[in-house]
Every structure is written in C-alpha cells, then in structure tokens.
Write a protein that holds these residues in place. Structure first.
Motif: not given
Length: 434
Positions: A254-259, A299-303, A331-348
C-alpha cells in the motif's frame, strides 16, 4: 446463516467523547460524507441519558451524577462497543434503513441489553443505530461500567472486562466480547447467528480484504483523527503472529502504491542496506558476491516477494491481465495498475542490481552479464507495459522502433541503476551487516 461481530474503542478523554458526539450529530466532515444522498443526516434510532440522544459528553456527565461515580486518573471513561450483525438478517424482515423494521428495533434494544448484562444495570449511557448511511446493522453502544472501590462507586471498564473474560473462559478480553455478543445474539435475536470474527481475524488465510477494509472503514468514520483511528483499530484487533506478518506485507505494498501514485516518473524502489556507491566500496572487502547483491536490492526484493502473497507473483503478473489477480485485496483498478508498475520496476532493479555487482568482479567488459538473462526475466518489458497502462512517458524504458540496441548500449543499460538510491549505509565504515 448470519454472523455477529464486535469492536471496542476505549474513550479515555473528554475530547474523544466530544468528537464522538460531533460525529453522531453529523457535524464533522467524516459524518457528513457518509450520509446517503437521499437520507436525512442523523436519521436513525438513538437513546441516551442526556436530553440530546447524540450528545455523549452530556450523557456521560448525567451518568456520573446519577450513580455518584468517580473516575480513576488515566483510566477509560467509557467503552464504545460497535455491535454488528449481518445486514442480511435485518433485511430478512424489511428494508435495511427502515426504523419500523422489527429487526432494526430488536438489534437496537438487544445491543443495549447485552452491554448492561456484563457492564451492570444502568451502565449504558447512549446507543445509536445509524440509518442514514449506505450500510446498516451496526449499533454503537457507549457503556461506562461502575464498580465499588474502597466503598465508593468508581468507573471501571477494566474490571468489568476482566469479569467478562472469566465468565466466558476466553483467553483475553477481546475474545470474551466476541463470544458474549454472539451468544447473546443467538439467544435473543436468531438461533442461526454465529460468530464471524474469530476465523476471519485470527487466521491469516481467512483475513479477507473485505473484513480488513470494514474494520478500517468503521474506525475512520467513528473517530475524529484518522491516524488514531487506524492505530486504535489495529490495537483492538485480535491478531496472531501470522496476521501481523501478512499485514506488514500488505501495508508495504500500500505504501509503495502511494509513492508511485504521487510521483510515477520519479519513483525508485525501496532502498536496500547498501546503495550503488556502497557496493563499489565493499566489492573488494566482501568476497561473498550474493551478500552484496542481497544488501543492494533488499528493499526492491521485499516488494516482489510480498506481491506473491496477494496473487501478483511475477509469473502471474507477466500475463497480459496479471494485475487482475490482485483484485480481492486491491479492488481499485488504479491501485492495481500502480502496484503492477511498482512490482515491475522493483523486479527490473533486482535484475540490474545482480548484473551490476557481478560485472564489478568481471574485468573483461566483453564478458559482462546482461540483466535480461537474470531473475526476474522480462522485467524491462513489464516496466514498459505498465508505463503504457498508466499513460506515462518513460524514455528510459522505451526504445524507438528504428533504433537498434548495440552491445555497447545494452551493456550501458545493464549497469544503469537509479542514481537516486541513497541509503543510510554511506559512511558507516565496516558496519553493513555483511
């Protein structure tokens, strides 16, 4: 089958009683925001010991005068018991928001009777069943038990709760309240009502997002200060070690979504124990390459690791609609898209961090590793996809179709890591936990 649940907030100050009154009277912004469009603010069933049924401070003063009770310094003045049953039980007898619905009246009366069954006769100072909100089947009961101490009546919520715990045989006061309320509902409302909280709150696999959201939502609406409401909701919840472990990961995401939402183009993964410069310093001091890699990308790996627990593991996320797997918790699509971007960048970042550290130990540039062959695979493509989903312009990730990627360009990208990564590791000397 219907369910019963309860939550209790301890009111320890006059300011809290005043704030709860403002909310009940719909004078605060939170209270106003919760009123349905077609409802009259403050519509519902209410009773108190004061002239104004929704003035809890006046009711508390009247209560003290009636019983001649004193207070203990620093002890709670009263308890706010939020008594809940399944809305479907109320709807079985009529409209959820109808004050003439017999189930609404039964719930309202029995919540007060239940509180006085353990708090003592006359211990309830006010009750309220809001019918102006979207939801329903929730009664707020303000109970201020009085017990004798050295021959004098004194308000003592703690002693009343201890007595209830002994009577129910439960291991703590919160469980005792849950058990007692459910048993009362089963006996006085409907034999089909069962306890719905023990399984949903105390076991990680059953801590549903709906339950978690309901707890937080009610906490925010009932108290004046959002920070305190979240804290008090967590303090009141009966959580096992597994629950807190899950909650930690949920709040991390949730915190990373907000960031990311606040600054999607400037987002960088959470820091590790070492930053880029720290790795360069310690590459000749630490022989274990994986210790350096882990410290760099922790930090990235923990996400990325946390995302697996909520259905958005790397393999699932790589699928075209992978973010949909997180719908239950986000449940909010915007949250899932931001989270997807967060996970992608952390993986990268994880892949690039591994390549960076390993390539520092390889003297021949021709033998340098490409991050594209390291875990997690496909990270650059995933970053590009979520940048498109969010309508972002990300030239650092998008390569024009006419531009070919030369080996030199690729190697430069492989060691390209966010320069913003700066951790407290700098200037620590040898104290890096390696």
């Amino acid at each position: 089958m219907f369910k019963a649940a309860i939550r209790v907030n301890k009111m320890t100050t006059i300011a809290q009683l005043r704030g709860a009154s403002l909310h009940a009277q719909r004078h605060d912004e939170t209270g106003k925001a919760r009123v349905r469009e077609d409802a009259e603010p403050g519509f519902g069933l209410a009773w108190s010991k004061a002239e104004d049924d929704r003035d809890y401070l006046a009711a508390f003063k009247a209560h003290k005068a009636e019983l001649g009770a004193g207070e203990r310094k620093g002890s709670p003045l009263c308890l706010q018991a939020i008594c809940v049953v399944s809305p479907e039980w109320v709807q079985k007898a009529g409209n959820l928001h109808d004050p003439e619905n017999p189930h609404n009246r039964q719930l309202f009366d029995q919540a007060k009777a239940w509180a006085e069954s353990w708090g003592g006769k006359g211990s309830v100072i006010a009750t309220r069943l809001d019918l102006d909100e979207k939801g329903g089947a929730v009664v707020d009961v303000m109970v201020s038990p009085v017990r004798e101490s050295r021959g004098k009546p004194v308000i003592s919520t703690n002693k009343a709760l201890q007595e209830l715990k002994q009577d129910t045989g439960e291991r703590n006061e919160y469980s005792a309240l849950q058990t007692s309320w459910t048993d009362w509902c089963r006996e006085h409302l409907d034999a089909e009502i069962v306890r719905g909280t023990r399984k949903e709150i105390t076991q990680r696999q059953h801590l549903s997002p709906e339950t978690y959201g309901a707890v937080m939502d009610k906490a925010r609406s009932d108290l004046q200060r959002p920070v305190e409401s979240v804290r008090e909701a967590l303090q009141g919840a009966e959580l096992s070690w597994d629950d807190t472990d899950l909650l930690r990961d949920y709040l991390l995401l949730r915190g990373e979504i907000s960031r990311h939402r606040d600054d999607p183009r400037g987002y960088t993964p959470p820091e590790g124990d070492l930053d880029r410069e720290g790795v360069e310093v310690y590459t000749n001091l630490e022989s274990n390459t994986w210790k350096l890699i882990s410290a760099f990308r922790r930090g990235a790996e923990s996400v990325v690791s946390a995302a697996y627990r909520f259905g958005m593991g790397w393999d699932r996320l790589k699928q075209q609609d992978g973010h949909e797997a997180g719908r239950a918790w986000f449940p909010a699509l915007a949250d899932r898209l931001h989270l997807g971007a967060v996970i992608a960048q952390c993986g990268d970042f994880c892949a690039k961090a591994e390549a960076f550290v390993k390539n520092l130990r390889i003297e021949n540039p021709e033998s340098h590793l490409s991050s594209r062959i390291l875990w997690p695979l496909g990270s650059e493509e995933l970053v590009e996809r979520y940048d498109r989903h969010l309508g972002l312009s990300a030239p650092q990730h998008i390569r024009p179709a006419h531009q070919e990627r030369t080996p030199e360009v690729q190697k430069a990208r492989d060691v390209e890591l966010p320069q913003q990564q700066r951790s407290r590791s700098r200037d620590r000397g040898d104290d890096h936990g390696l």
